[in-house]
Design an enzyme around this catalytic site. Structure first.
Site, PDB file in Angstrom:
ATOM      1  N   SER A  37      53.249  31.729  13.561  1.00 30.63           N
ATOM      2  CA  SER A  37      52.080  32.437  13.040  1.00 30.63           C
ATOM      3  C   SER A  37      50.758  32.076  13.702  1.00 30.63           C
ATOM      4  CB  SER A  37      51.962  32.223  11.532  1.00 30.63           C
ATOM      5  OG  SER A  37      53.006  32.889  10.866  1.00 30.63           O
ATOM      6  N   SER A  85      51.146  35.377  11.375  1.00 32.34           N
ATOM      7  CA  SER A  85      50.338  35.797  10.237  1.00 32.34           C
ATOM      8  C   SER A  85      48.868  35.399  10.339  1.00 32.34           C
ATOM      9  CB  SER A  85      50.919  35.203   8.940  1.00 32.34           C
ATOM     10  OG  SER A  85      50.887  33.784   8.967  1.00 32.34           O
ATOM     11  N   LYS A 106      41.761  30.878   7.779  1.00 35.85           N
ATOM     12  CA  LYS A 106      42.842  31.760   7.343  1.00 35.85           C
ATOM     13  C   LYS A 106      42.915  31.788   5.823  1.00 35.85           C
ATOM     14  CE  LYS A 106      47.825  32.422   8.170  1.00 35.85           C
ATOM     15  NZ  LYS A 106      49.007  31.898   8.918  1.00 35.85           N
TER      16      LYS A 106
END
Length: 447
Positions: A176, A152, A78
């Site tokens: 997330s 996210s 990420k």
């Protein structure tokens, strides 16, 4: 010729250790798939093709190759965690395009275990929202590309669900990991506080954010979690009969759970009854103030992360979120509201070993330019479909998302499992029981 795309990380690592395939061959095959598919999926901000192949060769020449738990496994990271030699943009134009000098500690642990980082995945700006789009791209759900992957950790979830990589690293501050995992048919576990090193942005959203795995199987999730935690989550020889509470109640007043997600919970409950567990309906005593606590903490975390960034380079929804949060930072830092929530919920978890509840309230929003829309519209869209994840960040307790059931479109639904601190192994075992009794399709049909 054997294809390694779509194989689990455990299968790939075993083959590399036994020298049935080289890390370069595995990585090259996944890079080829990324090249073919990612243009319409938007998983990656940057693909490290040349660097990944060179690093795969380094793994293949290691003297300890036969001992590496992730030998030759391609992974995605990420884009809010540092990868040596790559910039860390966090989904925004307001961060510098400056290469990181060192790996984040969990990335370093991945490399030490033999994994090869093939790229950094897309996130919403500053990882604020539960949809992933912005100046660096839009991450789509591979099961239904008209829908967002979630956020996210949306790019990471897209990458795994589409078979671009078998494993990805993400993190979870208000859901997330669990939100995109639930959208994309993946397994994830947000560990409890202190289990995995965090070091996410500036202060980990007051200690709520945790790094964790995105995988297609419980075995792979256990494997990656063990590597980044630096401790093995071993299966117990004789798992105990558990008291499982089942709840369909949304923590937020006025937000209801749609039929597909409620049905997934009912299916999971029936499977756990067949497995011999004690399963009964029981709702956690969520306080009426939970919505206010969640909003205050969510916005305050963004306010801290936005400090020092040029506001002219931030999207309007982010600027508003951060501005609202400034008034809450001082109060949130005390931790009093979070401690009050833990105190209220602890008796419930003293009575029940595991809480089974929906992962989401409804399917994800359309994959559209949410970063160009107003703040209120974004907040309402987020809370309408993902009200069930934030409580477990506020408490700091471990929580999983596990695929189970489908939407009318054929996209997966999911259930959430929550337990008291230190119960990561218990959650993994319950998830394995569900997987064994009702296996899911591991990779979305995107070819």
């Amino acid at each position: 010729m054997t294809s390694w795309v779509g194989r689990t990380a455990a299968e790939i690592a075993a083959a590399v250790r036994e020298k049935r395939v080289t890390p370069r061959e595995v990585v090259a095959e996944h890079l080829d798939r990324i090249g073919k598919l990612d243009g319409r999926l938007g998983a990656f901000r940057v693909v490290r093709a040349e660097a990944a192949l060179a690093e795969a060769d380094e793994v293949g020449s290691r003297d300890d190759l036969g001992e590496l738990p992730l030998a030759g496994v391609p992974v995605a990271v990420k884009d809010n965690l540092s990868v040596r030699g790559e910039s860390n943009r966090v989904g925004t134009a307001a961060t510098p395009d400056t290469p990181a000098e060192a790996d984040h500690v969990v990335v370093a642990r991945l490399r030490a275990a033999g994994a090869v980082v093939v790229g950094l995945t897309n996130v919403p700006e500053l990882c604020v929202f539960g949809t992933t789009e912005g100046v660096h791209g839009t991450s789509r759900n591979p099961w239904d590309t008209s829908r967002t992957a979630g956020g996210s950790s949306g790019g990471s979830a897209t990458a795994v669900a589409a078979g671009l990589v078998p494993l990805a690293l993400g993190n979870d501050g208000m859901g997330s990991l669990r939100i995109p995992a639930a959208n994309c048919g993946l397994v994830t576990l947000k560990p409890g506080s202190g289990v995995v090193p965090a070091g996410i942005s500036d202060g980990d959203w007051f200690g709520m954010s945790e790094n964790g795995p995105l995988a297609t199987t419980v075995e792979d999730a256990r494997l990656l979690l063990s590597v980044i935690a630096g401790t093995e989550f071993v299966r117990r020889d004789a798992p105990a009969t558990l008291d499982v509470a089942v709840s369909l109640r949304s923590p937020l007043a006025g937000v209801t759970v749609s039929a597909p997600y409620a049905n997934a919970v009912r299916e999971a409950a029936a499977l756990l009854i067949k497995a011999g567990h004690q399963v009964r309906r029981a709702d956690p005593p969520y306080p009426m103030s939970l919505g206010v606590t969640s909003l205050a903490t969510w916005t305050a975390g963004t306010s801290v992360d936005a400090q020092g960034l040029d506001p002219r380079l931030l999207a309007r929804r982010t600027r508003v979120h951060a501005a609202i949060g400034r008034r809450f930072v001082k109060g949130v830092r005390t931790g009093k509201a979070r401690q009050a929530l833990r105190d209220r919920l602890e008796p419930f978890f003293a009575e029940h070993d595991v809480l089974l509840l929906p992962a989401l309230a409804r399917r994800s929003p359309k994959a559209e330019a949410w970063h160009e829309r107003g703040w209120l519209r974004n907040v309402l869209a987020n809370t309408a479909y993902s009200p069930l994840t934030p409580p477990w960040n506020l408490t700091g307790w471990p929580a999983m998302s596990v695929p189970l059931g489908t939407l009318p479109s054929g996209a997966p639904t999911a259930v959430q499992l929550v337990a008291r601190p230190g119960s990561e192994t218990v959650l993994l075992e319950v998830a394995e029981e569900l997987e064994r009794r009702q296996p899911w399709q591991r990779t979305a049909p995107v070819d």
